[in-house]
Design a protein around this motif. Structure first.
Motif, PDB file in Angstrom:
ATOM      1  N   PHE A  65       0.830  -1.207   0.000  1.00 49.72           N
ATOM      2  CA  PHE A  65       0.000   0.000   0.000  1.00 49.72           C
ATOM      3  C   PHE A  65       0.863   1.256   0.000  1.00 49.72           C
ATOM      4  N   PHE A  68       1.483   2.634  -3.401  1.00 52.37           N
ATOM      5  CA  PHE A  68       0.323   3.373  -3.894  1.00 52.37           C
ATOM      6  C   PHE A  68       0.318   4.803  -3.348  1.00 52.37           C
ATOM      7  N   TYR A 117      -6.839   1.548  -4.635  1.00 53.49           N
ATOM      8  CA  TYR A 117      -5.549   0.863  -4.672  1.00 53.49           C
ATOM      9  C   TYR A 117      -5.546  -0.251  -5.710  1.00 53.49           C
TER      10      TYR A 117
END
Length: 278
Positions: A65, A68, A117
């Protein structure tokens, strides 16, 4: 006559006793209700965690993550209104560095953020620039983002582990080659955010550069993102999609989403591709 008189003291005392009994009863019931709700919440949290771990949609680590977030800083903790239970695995509000020991734990974020995402990851998540990364830059990056050291990355490729071992004896201006895609994304994200942030925000690319970029990166086209960039870029690539701009015309600021601005900047800064020899 005296025998028929009401004992006021006796009546008052009995009433106060009943009131105290009722008060303790209500307090007991309230405590019981709070305990019951707490037990139900704990049970739901445990079962939701198990369900999330078994569902690929929620199976996103803090490490993945963070890649992202470099290109989509609007989702960093500092930029969201409600921070409770949002990215608790990250060290600071204004950075994308997870705690190294929590890097491979599942990220905690709302479903709508995870949807963004997954869209990003599916379409452009593996797209990386060919810009060179020097030893000095890489060492500076690792000093702040230790989750990318093999110590905190159990799945690090063996070649990467060997590279880290010999990094101290490499020349500072030497280019680091053979980095895994995830590491390249992280290092360039760090460089874009901390070193080149002002230059990226002030970038004035023209439509000729944008056309060349889209020719090599078609998944940035408007039709993939028009419903996901309404807040950050309501007119995402509108001119080049519906108009006929000249190559020298400057791309309007409101047609960039953050991830497009960063990727286009890296595309322009990357060394030119040498034509293949025939």
């Amino acid at each position: 006559m005296a025998s028929n008189e009401i004992d006021d003291n006796g009546l008052g005392g009995e009433g106060r006793k009943d009131d105290r009994t009722s008060l303790w009863l209500w307090l007991f019931l309230l405590a019981l209700l709070i305990g019951l709700l707490s037990t139900i919440q704990t049970w739901m949290d445990d079962h939701l965690s198990e369900a999330h771990a078994a569902t690929s949609f929620y199976h996103v680590t803090n490490r993945d993550f963070s890649l992202f977030l470099w290109e989509n800083p609007q989702f960093m903790r500092i930029n969201v209104s409600s921070k409770q239970a949002y990215l608790p695995g990250y060290q600071y509000l204004d950075t994308v560095a997870p705690y190294p020991e929590k890097a491979d734990e599942l990220v905690q974020a709302p479903p709508e953020v995870l949807f963004n995402y997954h869209t990003w990851h599916h379409l452009i998540g593996d797209d990386t620039s060919d810009r060179p990364i020097t030893v000095n830059e890489f060492q500076q990056f690792l000093a702040s983002f230790q989750e990318w050291l093999p110590k905190w990355w159990p799945e690090a490729p063996s070649d990467y582990v060997k590279l880290i071992d010999k990094l101290p004896v490499m020349l500072g201006n030497q280019e680091v080659k053979g980095l895994p895609i995830k590491v390249r994304l992280a290092v360039l994200g760090w460089k874009n955010y901390y070193i080149e942030g002002d230059a990226i925000n002030k970038m004035e690319a023209n439509f000729g550069q944008l056309k060349a970029f889209l020719a090599e990166n078609p998944h940035f086209a408007r039709n993939y993102w028009r419903n996901l960039t309404l807040e950050s870029a309501p007119n995402y690539l509108k001119t080049i999609t519906f108009g006929n701009p000249k190559d020298k015309d400057i791309v309007p600021n409101d047609e960039y989403a953050p991830f497009l601005r960063v990727s286009l900047f890296n595309f322009i800064k990357a060394p030119p591709v040498e034509p293949k020899k025939t």
